[in-house]
Scaffold this motif. Structure first.
Motif, PDB file in Angstrom:
ATOM      1  N   THR A   1     -36.122  20.708   7.137  1.00 10.86           N
ATOM      2  CA  THR A   1     -36.066  22.145   7.385  1.00 10.86           C
ATOM      3  C   THR A   1     -36.909  22.906   6.368  1.00 10.86           C
ATOM      4  O   THR A   1     -37.651  23.835   6.724  1.00 10.86           O
ATOM      5  CB  THR A   1     -34.603  22.638   7.356  1.00 10.86           C
ATOM      6  N   ALA A   2     -36.803  22.517   5.107  1.00 13.74           N
ATOM      7  CA  ALA A   2     -37.591  23.187   4.071  1.00 13.74           C
ATOM      8  C   ALA A   2     -39.087  22.964   4.287  1.00 13.74           C
ATOM      9  O   ALA A   2     -39.883  23.895   4.143  1.00 13.74           O
ATOM     10  CB  ALA A   2     -37.171  22.687   2.689  1.00 13.74           C
ATOM     11  N   VAL A   3     -39.464  21.743   4.648  1.00 14.64           N
ATOM     12  CA  VAL A   3     -40.882  21.450   4.899  1.00 14.64           C
ATOM     13  C   VAL A   3     -41.371  22.261   6.097  1.00 14.64           C
ATOM     14  O   VAL A   3     -42.469  22.826   6.068  1.00 14.64           O
ATOM     15  CB  VAL A   3     -41.101  19.933   5.110  1.00 14.64           C
ATOM     16  N   ASN A   4     -40.560  22.331   7.149  1.00 17.17           N
ATOM     17  CA  ASN A   4     -40.949  23.120   8.329  1.00 17.17           C
ATOM     18  C   ASN A   4     -41.043  24.610   7.999  1.00 17.17           C
ATOM     19  O   ASN A   4     -41.844  25.324   8.597  1.00 17.17           O
ATOM     20  CB  ASN A   4     -39.969  22.897   9.469  1.00 17.17           C
ATOM     21  N   ARG A   5     -40.238  25.072   7.076  1.00 18.98           N
ATOM     22  CA  ARG A   5     -40.268  26.487   6.673  1.00 18.98           C
ATOM     23  C   ARG A   5     -41.602  26.826   6.013  1.00 18.98           C
ATOM     24  O   ARG A   5     -42.138  27.903   6.195  1.00 18.98           O
ATOM     25  CB  ARG A   5     -39.097  26.765   5.709  1.00 18.98           C
ATOM     26  N   ILE A   6     -42.117  25.850   5.276  1.00 18.11           N
ATOM     27  CA  ILE A   6     -43.396  26.063   4.585  1.00 18.11           C
ATOM     28  C   ILE A   6     -44.531  26.179   5.598  1.00 18.11           C
ATOM     29  O   ILE A   6     -45.420  27.000   5.446  1.00 18.11           O
ATOM     30  CB  ILE A   6     -43.657  24.920   3.580  1.00 18.11           C
ATOM     31  N   GLY A   7     -44.473  25.361   6.639  1.00 20.52           N
ATOM     32  CA  GLY A   7     -45.509  25.423   7.660  1.00 20.52           C
ATOM     33  C   GLY A   7     -45.380  24.288   8.653  1.00 20.52           C
ATOM     34  O   GLY A   7     -44.987  23.185   8.288  1.00 20.52           O
ATOM     35  N   ASN A   8     -45.704  24.561   9.907  1.00 20.96           N
ATOM     36  CA  ASN A   8     -45.596  23.549  10.952  1.00 20.96           C
ATOM     37  C   ASN A   8     -46.896  22.785  11.189  1.00 20.96           C
ATOM     38  O   ASN A   8     -46.910  21.813  11.927  1.00 20.96           O
ATOM     39  CB  ASN A   8     -45.129  24.184  12.267  1.00 20.96           C
ATOM     40  N   GLU A   9     -47.998  23.251  10.579  1.00 20.59           N
ATOM     41  CA  GLU A   9     -49.257  22.554  10.795  1.00 20.59           C
ATOM     42  C   GLU A   9     -49.203  21.185  10.116  1.00 20.59           C
ATOM     43  O   GLU A   9     -48.572  21.018   9.066  1.00 20.59           O
ATOM     44  CB  GLU A   9     -50.437  23.371  10.257  1.00 20.59           C
ATOM     45  N   PRO A  10     -49.827  20.191  10.738  1.00 14.86           N
ATOM     46  CA  PRO A  10     -49.812  18.841  10.163  1.00 14.86           C
ATOM     47  C   PRO A  10     -50.435  18.827   8.758  1.00 14.86           C
ATOM     48  O   PRO A  10     -51.481  19.443   8.523  1.00 14.86           O
ATOM     49  CB  PRO A  10     -50.661  18.022  11.135  1.00 14.86           C
ATOM     50  N   HIS A  11     -49.767  18.159   7.853  1.00 21.22           N
ATOM     51  CA  HIS A  11     -50.279  17.998   6.501  1.00 21.22           C
ATOM     52  C   HIS A  11     -49.809  16.641   5.989  1.00 21.22           C
ATOM     53  O   HIS A  11     -48.667  16.258   6.215  1.00 21.22           O
ATOM     54  CB  HIS A  11     -49.775  19.119   5.589  1.00 21.22           C
ATOM     55  N   GLU A  12     -50.693  15.946   5.307  1.00 20.24           N
ATOM     56  CA  GLU A  12     -50.371  14.601   4.829  1.00 20.24           C
ATOM     57  C   GLU A  12     -49.115  14.581   3.960  1.00 20.24           C
ATOM     58  O   GLU A  12     -48.243  13.723   4.123  1.00 20.24           O
ATOM     59  CB  GLU A  12     -51.555  14.032   4.039  1.00 20.24           C
ATOM     60  N   LEU A  13     -49.003  15.520   3.039  1.00 20.26           N
ATOM     61  CA  LEU A  13     -47.839  15.536   2.145  1.00 20.26           C
ATOM     62  C   LEU A  13     -46.551  15.892   2.886  1.00 20.26           C
ATOM     63  O   LEU A  13     -45.485  15.360   2.572  1.00 20.26           O
ATOM     64  CB  LEU A  13     -48.074  16.498   0.982  1.00 20.26           C
ATOM     65  N   SER A  14     -46.624  16.781   3.863  1.00 17.76           N
ATOM     66  CA  SER A  14     -45.445  17.114   4.661  1.00 17.76           C
ATOM     67  C   SER A  14     -44.978  15.887   5.432  1.00 17.76           C
ATOM     68  O   SER A  14     -43.778  15.580   5.471  1.00 17.76           O
ATOM     69  CB  SER A  14     -45.756  18.251   5.633  1.00 17.76           C
ATOM     70  N   GLY A  15     -45.923  15.195   6.055  1.00 19.55           N
ATOM     71  CA  GLY A  15     -45.578  13.981   6.789  1.00 19.55           C
ATOM     72  C   GLY A  15     -44.999  12.914   5.885  1.00 19.55           C
ATOM     73  O   GLY A  15     -44.014  12.251   6.230  1.00 19.55           O
ATOM     74  N   ARG A  16     -45.589  12.747   4.715  1.00 16.43           N
ATOM     75  CA  ARG A  16     -45.094  11.749   3.762  1.00 16.43           C
ATOM     76  C   ARG A  16     -43.672  12.099   3.313  1.00 16.43           C
ATOM     77  O   ARG A  16     -42.794  11.231   3.232  1.00 16.43           O
ATOM     78  CB  ARG A  16     -46.032  11.691   2.560  1.00 16.43           C
ATOM     79  N   THR A  17     -43.444  13.377   3.045  1.00 17.74           N
ATOM     80  CA  THR A  17     -42.114  13.820   2.621  1.00 17.74           C
ATOM     81  C   THR A  17     -41.073  13.514   3.694  1.00 17.74           C
ATOM     82  O   THR A  17     -39.991  12.985   3.397  1.00 17.74           O
ATOM     83  CB  THR A  17     -42.131  15.332   2.325  1.00 17.74           C
ATOM     84  N   LYS A  18     -41.389  13.848   4.937  1.00 20.76           N
ATOM     85  CA  LYS A  18     -40.448  13.600   6.030  1.00 20.76           C
ATOM     86  C   LYS A  18     -40.229  12.104   6.238  1.00 20.76           C
ATOM     87  O   LYS A  18     -39.101  11.664   6.503  1.00 20.76           O
ATOM     88  CB  LYS A  18     -40.948  14.252   7.316  1.00 20.76           C
ATOM     89  N   ASP A  19     -41.283  11.307   6.123  1.00 22.73           N
ATOM     90  CA  ASP A  19     -41.147   9.860   6.295  1.00 22.73           C
ATOM     91  C   ASP A  19     -40.275   9.244   5.200  1.00 22.73           C
ATOM     92  O   ASP A  19     -39.452   8.366   5.471  1.00 22.73           O
ATOM     93  CB  ASP A  19     -42.523   9.183   6.289  1.00 22.73           C
ATOM     94  N   ILE A  20     -40.438   9.705   3.980  1.00 26.66           N
ATOM     95  CA  ILE A  20     -39.636   9.178   2.874  1.00 26.66           C
ATOM     96  C   ILE A  20     -38.164   9.544   3.062  1.00 26.66           C
ATOM     97  O   ILE A  20     -37.269   8.714   2.855  1.00 26.66           O
ATOM     98  CB  ILE A  20     -40.185   9.668   1.523  1.00 26.66           C
ATOM     99  N   ALA A  21     -37.904  10.772   3.470  1.00 25.45           N
ATOM    100  CA  ALA A  21     -36.515  11.189   3.719  1.00 25.45           C
ATOM    101  C   ALA A  21     -35.921  10.384   4.865  1.00 25.45           C
ATOM    102  O   ALA A  21     -34.756   9.973   4.818  1.00 25.45           O
ATOM    103  CB  ALA A  21     -36.461  12.680   4.008  1.00 25.45           C
ATOM    104  N   SER A  22     -36.713  10.125   5.887  1.00 22.80           N
ATOM    105  CA  SER A  22     -36.252   9.314   7.009  1.00 22.80           C
ATOM    106  C   SER A  22     -35.967   7.879   6.566  1.00 22.80           C
ATOM    107  O   SER A  22     -35.013   7.250   7.035  1.00 22.80           O
ATOM    108  CB  SER A  22     -37.303   9.328   8.124  1.00 22.80           C
ATOM    109  N   ALA A  23     -36.774   7.362   5.659  1.00 26.06           N
ATOM    110  CA  ALA A  23     -36.545   6.014   5.138  1.00 26.06           C
ATOM    111  C   ALA A  23     -35.203   5.931   4.407  1.00 26.06           C
ATOM    112  O   ALA A  23     -34.519   4.907   4.470  1.00 26.06           O
ATOM    113  CB  ALA A  23     -37.688   5.609   4.211  1.00 26.06           C
ATOM    114  N   ALA A  24     -34.810   7.004   3.744  1.00 29.66           N
ATOM    115  CA  ALA A  24     -33.511   7.027   3.070  1.00 29.66           C
ATOM    116  C   ALA A  24     -32.378   6.905   4.080  1.00 29.66           C
ATOM    117  O   ALA A  24     -31.397   6.188   3.847  1.00 29.66           O
ATOM    118  CB  ALA A  24     -33.368   8.307   2.243  1.00 29.66           C
TER     119      ALA A  24
END
Length: 124
Positions: free
Chosen positions: A80-103
């Motif tokens: 939610t916080a990452v989406n609040r910052i922006g919905n456009e694709p960004h490598e760091l946003s994707g990495r952040t979401k993937d790491i959280a999903s891995a948890a």
């Protein structure tokens, strides 16, 4: 000796509890994965309490399920916080979401491991 100011402030505790319940309601309303994991918890937690032979086994079976809910809440908050910052694709946003999903994935593996080990020991 008097306790530090705010230590026994029951209004603050009540407000914090209300914020927590609002967070749970929000997650149930907007997060499909949390709803699925909550359904799994509602089904398996009573089974874990019944199958566990002692407090340690019960806490492993039910606690591992609860850990999935906790990690999913954190994952949802991060997304939610990452989406609040922006919905456009960004490598760091994707990495952040993937790491959280891995948890979340690792917490689910912990459930499988705990249940298999406890139940194997129980039924062998």
């Amino acid at each position: 000796m008097t306790p530090p100011r705010g230590l026994l402030d029951l209004r603050r505790v009540w407000r914090a509890a209300c914020y927590s319940f609002n967070g749970l309601k929000t997650a149930l309303k907007y997060e499909a994965a949390f709803r699925q994991e909550m359904a799994l918890f509602v089904f398996l937690a009573p089974l874990g309490l019944w199958l566990g032979r002692d407090g340690v086994e019960r806490s492993l079976l039910v606690g591992s399920l609860m850990l999935v809910l906790i990690v999913e809440l954190l994952n949802s908050a991060i997304e939610t916080a990452v989406n609040r910052i922006g919905n456009e694709p960004h490598e760091l946003s994707g990495r952040t979401k993937d790491i959280a999903s891995a948890a979340v994935f690792l917490s689910l593996l912990l459930v499988v491991l705990a249940w298999v080990l406890v139940l194997f020991d129980r039924f062998s």
